[in-house]
Design a protein around this motif. Structure first.
Motif, PDB file in Angstrom:
ATOM      1  N   GLN A  44       0.821  -1.214   0.000  1.00 27.10           N
ATOM      2  CA  GLN A  44       0.000   0.000   0.000  1.00 27.10           C
ATOM      3  C   GLN A  44       0.857   1.269   0.000  1.00 27.10           C
ATOM      4  N   SER A  45       1.600   1.447  -1.064  1.00 27.55           N
ATOM      5  CA  SER A  45       2.572   2.547  -1.146  1.00 27.55           C
ATOM      6  C   SER A  45       1.994   3.853  -1.670  1.00 27.55           C
ATOM      7  N   THR A  46       0.761   3.838  -2.180  1.00 32.43           N
ATOM      8  CA  THR A  46       0.212   5.025  -2.837  1.00 32.43           C
ATOM      9  C   THR A  46      -0.411   5.991  -1.823  1.00 32.43           C
ATOM     10  N   ARG A  47      -0.114   7.285  -2.030  1.00 36.44           N
ATOM     11  CA  ARG A  47      -0.662   8.341  -1.180  1.00 36.44           C
ATOM     12  C   ARG A  47      -1.357   9.378  -2.064  1.00 36.44           C
ATOM     13  N   TYR A  48      -2.265  10.157  -1.488  1.00 38.65           N
ATOM     14  CA  TYR A  48      -3.071  11.114  -2.237  1.00 38.65           C
ATOM     15  C   TYR A  48      -3.043  12.462  -1.527  1.00 38.65           C
ATOM     16  N   LEU A  49      -2.495  13.464  -2.176  1.00 42.35           N
ATOM     17  CA  LEU A  49      -2.495  14.817  -1.629  1.00 42.35           C
ATOM     18  C   LEU A  49      -3.607  15.601  -2.321  1.00 42.35           C
ATOM     19  N   ILE A  50      -4.680  15.892  -1.579  1.00 42.44           N
ATOM     20  CA  ILE A  50      -5.794  16.665  -2.120  1.00 42.44           C
ATOM     21  C   ILE A  50      -5.474  18.145  -1.942  1.00 42.44           C
ATOM     22  N   ILE A  51      -5.449  18.878  -3.040  1.00 45.40           N
ATOM     23  CA  ILE A  51      -5.104  20.301  -2.995  1.00 45.40           C
ATOM     24  C   ILE A  51      -6.367  21.102  -3.267  1.00 45.40           C
ATOM     25  N   GLU A  52      -6.894  21.720  -2.220  1.00 44.36           N
ATOM     26  CA  GLU A  52      -8.145  22.475  -2.308  1.00 44.36           C
ATOM     27  C   GLU A  52      -7.899  23.976  -2.478  1.00 44.36           C
ATOM     28  N   ASP A  53      -6.930  24.497  -1.746  1.00 46.50           N
ATOM     29  CA  ASP A  53      -6.718  25.934  -1.637  1.00 46.50           C
ATOM     30  C   ASP A  53      -6.469  26.578  -3.004  1.00 46.50           C
ATOM     31  N   LYS A  54      -7.297  27.537  -3.349  1.00 47.93           N
ATOM     32  CA  LYS A  54      -7.208  28.169  -4.665  1.00 47.93           C
ATOM     33  C   LYS A  54      -5.922  28.982  -4.828  1.00 47.93           C
ATOM     34  N   GLU A  55      -5.493  29.639  -3.757  1.00 45.72           N
ATOM     35  CA  GLU A  55      -4.257  30.426  -3.847  1.00 45.72           C
ATOM     36  C   GLU A  55      -3.056  29.515  -4.057  1.00 45.72           C
ATOM     37  N   LEU A  56      -3.070  28.375  -3.393  1.00 45.42           N
ATOM     38  CA  LEU A  56      -1.990  27.415  -3.572  1.00 45.42           C
ATOM     39  C   LEU A  56      -1.990  26.865  -4.991  1.00 45.42           C
ATOM     40  N   ARG A  57      -3.175  26.600  -5.501  1.00 40.00           N
ATOM     41  CA  ARG A  57      -3.258  26.080  -6.871  1.00 40.00           C
ATOM     42  C   ARG A  57      -2.821  27.122  -7.892  1.00 40.00           C
ATOM     43  N   ALA A  58      -3.055  28.389  -7.589  1.00 39.76           N
ATOM     44  CA  ALA A  58      -2.570  29.456  -8.484  1.00 39.76           C
ATOM     45  C   ALA A  58      -1.047  29.454  -8.546  1.00 39.76           C
ATOM     46  N   LYS A  59      -0.415  29.114  -7.439  1.00 40.16           N
ATOM     47  CA  LYS A  59       1.042  29.019  -7.432  1.00 40.16           C
ATOM     48  C   LYS A  59       1.532  27.785  -8.195  1.00 40.16           C
ATOM     49  N   ILE A  60       0.719  26.733  -8.167  1.00 40.81           N
ATOM     50  CA  ILE A  60       1.087  25.500  -8.873  1.00 40.81           C
ATOM     51  C   ILE A  60       0.895  25.639 -10.379  1.00 40.81           C
ATOM     52  N   LYS A  61      -0.036  26.482 -10.797  1.00 43.24           N
ATOM     53  CA  LYS A  61      -0.358  26.595 -12.230  1.00 43.24           C
ATOM     54  C   LYS A  61       0.872  26.825 -13.106  1.00 43.24           C
ATOM     55  N   PRO A  62       1.750  27.805 -12.827  1.00 42.93           N
ATOM     56  CA  PRO A  62       2.932  27.961 -13.687  1.00 42.93           C
ATOM     57  C   PRO A  62       3.885  26.771 -13.592  1.00 42.93           C
ATOM     58  N   ILE A  63       3.905  26.091 -12.443  1.00 39.77           N
ATOM     59  CA  ILE A  63       4.735  24.896 -12.291  1.00 39.77           C
ATOM     60  C   ILE A  63       4.225  23.782 -13.193  1.00 39.77           C
ATOM     61  N   ALA A  64       2.914  23.791 -13.430  1.00 36.74           N
ATOM     62  CA  ALA A  64       2.281  22.803 -14.310  1.00 36.74           C
ATOM     63  C   ALA A  64       2.077  23.369 -15.708  1.00 36.74           C
ATOM     64  N   TYR A  65       3.004  24.236 -16.113  1.00 39.48           N
ATOM     65  CA  TYR A  65       3.024  24.792 -17.476  1.00 39.48           C
ATOM     66  C   TYR A  65       1.714  25.488 -17.840  1.00 39.48           C
ATOM     67  N   HIS A  66       1.127  26.160 -16.846  1.00 41.36           N
ATOM     68  CA  HIS A  66      -0.042  27.008 -17.033  1.00 41.36           C
ATOM     69  C   HIS A  66      -1.270  26.255 -17.545  1.00 41.36           C
ATOM     70  N   GLN A  67      -1.402  25.012 -17.165  1.00 41.85           N
ATOM     71  CA  GLN A  67      -2.603  24.261 -17.528  1.00 41.85           C
ATOM     72  C   GLN A  67      -3.790  24.789 -16.709  1.00 41.85           C
ATOM     73  N   GLU A  68      -4.806  25.235 -17.417  1.00 44.02           N
ATOM     74  CA  GLU A  68      -5.917  25.953 -16.779  1.00 44.02           C
ATOM     75  C   GLU A  68      -6.675  25.094 -15.773  1.00 44.02           C
ATOM     76  N   GLN A  69      -6.765  23.783 -16.039  1.00 42.25           N
ATOM     77  CA  GLN A  69      -7.535  22.911 -15.153  1.00 42.25           C
ATOM     78  C   GLN A  69      -6.943  22.806 -13.746  1.00 42.25           C
ATOM     79  N   VAL A  70      -5.714  23.208 -13.588  1.00 47.17           N
ATOM     80  CA  VAL A  70      -5.094  23.202 -12.261  1.00 47.17           C
ATOM     81  C   VAL A  70      -5.873  24.110 -11.303  1.00 47.17           C
ATOM     82  N   VAL A  71      -6.401  25.213 -11.815  1.00 44.61           N
ATOM     83  CA  VAL A  71      -7.098  26.174 -10.964  1.00 44.61           C
ATOM     84  C   VAL A  71      -8.617  26.153 -11.130  1.00 44.61           C
ATOM     85  N   THR A  72      -9.129  25.654 -12.241  1.00 48.82           N
ATOM     86  CA  THR A  72     -10.576  25.719 -12.478  1.00 48.82           C
ATOM     87  C   THR A  72     -11.324  24.464 -12.038  1.00 48.82           C
TER      88      THR A  72
END
Length: 209
Positions: A44-72
């Motif tokens: 059982q090695s799999t873990r799941y990080l649920i990212i809810e915070d919109k401000e945090l996801r806005a910071k992740i968006k450029p890290i994910a090459y500006h994929q819009e679904q990261v924030v929407t």
């Protein structure tokens, strides 16, 4: 819908209603089911990080090459593999719990525990990575099917800067990234894709040269 219907009609959706909220419990229920997916030696090695915070996801968006679904999307989920799952203590603890629940005998518990410890003890880091990716991918596919059955849309993503993502989320190095997953209520259907004919991808008894 049946599993076959979901597979036939599922598409990767990139456009989501940013105002649509999924209850967190629905995501947790889906993960609880996905966690029952096949995995090597039940470590059982799999873990799941649920990212809810919109401000945090806005910071992740450029890290994910500006994929819009990261924030929407309603949720962003980072699926991880935990290298600590290969440790003897983890293997022993899981098999001990199974014994206490009466799932098998002491003899079977001893056999399964020793077999798993022996299997992993001489593996290279590359071998460990392969195990984590295999198990995490099985769980991710289950999660996608479960979420689609619930009427939501998803997309799996490998397009991101791992080092930057781990730094932003402060993820310890004993975790390995498997993929990002967005889930929400799609507002634009994903496009259809071409797949190889069965004759091109299936072989009988031996692989052609």
């Amino acid at each position: 819908m049946s599993v076959q219907d979901i597979i036939l009609h599922r598409k990767s959706v990139r456009h989501y209603d940013p105002n649509y909220a999924i209850e967190r419990k629905e995501i947790l229920d889906a993960i609880e089911l996905a966690a029952k997916s096949p995995n090597g030696n039940n470590i059982q090695s799999t873990r799941y990080l649920i990212i809810e915070d919109k401000e945090l996801r806005a910071k992740i968006k450029p890290i994910a090459y500006h994929q819009e679904q990261v924030v929407t999307s309603s949720y962003l989920i980072l699926i991880l593999g935990d290298y600590r799952a290969f440790h003897t203590e983890n293997i022993q603890a899981i098999q001990e719990q199974a014994l206490e629940k009466g799932y098998f005998t002491q003899e079977t518990k001893t056999y399964l525990t020793n077999a798993a410890i022996d299997y992993y003890q001489n593996m290279s880091n590359q071998d460990y990575l392969k195990e984590l990716v295999r198990d995490g991918s099985l769980a991710a596919m289950s999660l996608v099917l479960i979420l689609n059955e619930k009427g939501y849309q998803t997309i799996t993503m490998s397009g991101y800067d791992k080092a930057a993502l781990f730094a932003e989320l402060n993820i310890p190095q004993h975790y390995e990234d498997i993929m990002l997953l967005s889930v929400g209520r799609g507002i634009q259907e994903g496009h259809s894709t071409v797949r190889h004919d069965i004759e091109e991808i299936t072989f009988i008894d031996r692989v052609p040269l």
